[in-house]
Design a protein around this motif. Structure first.
Motif, PDB file in Angstrom:
ATOM      1  N   LYS A 196      43.489  32.162  37.468  1.00 64.16           N
ATOM      2  CA  LYS A 196      42.565  32.054  36.331  1.00 64.16           C
ATOM      3  C   LYS A 196      42.606  30.655  35.709  1.00 64.16           C
ATOM      4  CE  LYS A 196      42.569  36.901  34.831  1.00 64.16           C
ATOM      5  NZ  LYS A 196      42.959  37.834  33.742  1.00 64.16           N
ATOM      6  N   GLU A 199      41.091  28.260  38.198  1.00 64.94           N
ATOM      7  CA  GLU A 199      39.863  28.799  38.806  1.00 64.94           C
ATOM      8  C   GLU A 199      39.867  28.621  40.316  1.00 64.94           C
ATOM      9  OE1 GLU A 199      36.501  27.135  36.751  1.00 64.94           O
ATOM     10  OE2 GLU A 199      36.805  28.443  35.022  1.00 64.94           O
ATOM     11  N   TYR A 202      37.148  30.001  43.004  1.00 64.88           N
ATOM     12  CA  TYR A 202      35.987  30.471  42.243  1.00 64.88           C
ATOM     13  C   TYR A 202      34.701  29.856  42.811  1.00 64.88           C
ATOM     14  CZ  TYR A 202      38.451  32.708  38.320  1.00 64.88           C
ATOM     15  OH  TYR A 202      39.197  33.554  37.534  1.00 64.88           O
ATOM     16  N   HIS A 204      30.943  29.203  41.243  1.00 67.81           N
ATOM     17  CA  HIS A 204      30.199  29.283  39.991  1.00 67.81           C
ATOM     18  C   HIS A 204      28.700  29.232  40.247  1.00 67.81           C
ATOM     19  CE1 HIS A 204      33.757  28.931  37.448  1.00 67.81           C
ATOM     20  NE2 HIS A 204      34.194  27.970  38.262  1.00 67.81           N
ATOM     21  N   ASP A 214      34.660  35.509  41.496  1.00 62.91           N
ATOM     22  CA  ASP A 214      35.842  35.352  40.653  1.00 62.91           C
ATOM     23  C   ASP A 214      37.029  35.907  41.444  1.00 62.91           C
ATOM     24  OD1 ASP A 214      37.945  35.720  38.818  1.00 62.91           O
ATOM     25  OD2 ASP A 214      36.562  35.990  37.150  1.00 62.91           O
TER      26      ASP A 214
END
Length: 250
Positions: A196, A199, A202, A204, A214
């Motif tokens: 997290k 990221e 990830y 986007h 995610d």
């Protein structure tokens, strides 16, 4: 006419039989070589892991580290062997697909994907995880299991598997599989905070594919389904244990 036809049929049958025997021999030779290579590779993994755990090492304070601290060094000692031989085990899914072995395809694929994901995408990518007890326990569980499994398969091709090795193959998994699975789940869970924060992996929006991803939520999903996948494999192994050991006793 009838005699010539029968002779031709017999000749064709003999040719087909010889061709089948050659193919079977080649497959057996290839599988023997593959299992021997994996045996050597995982022996190197186990040797490096045991060296990290059993040999005394000096800490920053000049004292000898205890075995729990040594477990945190196992990944550093063994990763150079673990990664290539775990990736190489992808071949086993292809062996099942092409019918070289009788293993079910889906469990083979899922097991390879699960282990490789934990190793490459989680542990190898999140450096702090590499110096944890969970990583050390994971490598040891995998190495002990594979150092029995691959020799058992290799000798099975030669019809020369000793009873003690077969017994170990279908007994050691009872404690080692749960320990390994628990370590895998802990490593995934412990990685979520890091994932997290940076990221990691990830995707986007907006992007060309109009797709967002995610990775932390993917890890949560995997952690939910992991116990069910593990239970399926674990009970399958108990079924195999009853079948294999009973067959040998009979």
């Amino acid at each position: 006419m009838g005699t010539n036809s029968n002779n031709n049929n017999n000749t064709n049958n003999n040719r087909n039989s010889n061709t089948f025997s050659r193919k079977k021999g080649l497959i057996h030779g290839y599988l023997l070589l593959y299992n021997l290579i994996q045996s050597l590779g995982w022996t190197a993994v186990l040797a490096s892991a045991l060296r990290a755990v059993l040999l005394p090492a000096s800490s920053n304070f000049g004292r000898t580290t205890n075995w729990q601290e040594r477990l945190t060094t196992v990944y550093d000692h063994s990763s150079m062997f673990v990664k290539p031989f775990q990736i190489l085990s992808l071949m086993e899914t292809l062996h099942a697909v092409f019918g070289f072995v009788r293993s079910p395809v889906l469990p083979s694929v899922l097991q390879w994907m699960g282990r490789t994901h934990v190793l490459m995408c989680v542990t190898d990518s999140v450096i702090p995880l590499q110096k944890t007890t969970a990583a050390g326990v994971l490598i040891l569980c995998w190495a002990i299991t594979e150092c029995v499994r691959y020799p058992c398969y290799a000798l099975g091709i030669l019809n020369a598997t000793p009873k003690w090795l077969l017994y170990l193959r279908y007994t050691l998994f009872i404690p080692l599989y749960p320990l390994g699975a628990a370590s895998e789940m802990k490593l995934m869970y412990d990685s979520i905070g890091f994932v997290k924060r940076v990221e990691m992996y990830y995707v986007h929006m907006p992007n060309v594919l109009n797709f967002a991803f995610d990775y932390s939520w993917f890890l949560y999903l995997v952690l939910v389904v992991y116990p069910f996948m593990f239970a399926q494999l674990y009970f399958y192994m108990f079924h195999q244990r009853r079948r294999k050991l009973k067959t040998k006793k009979a």
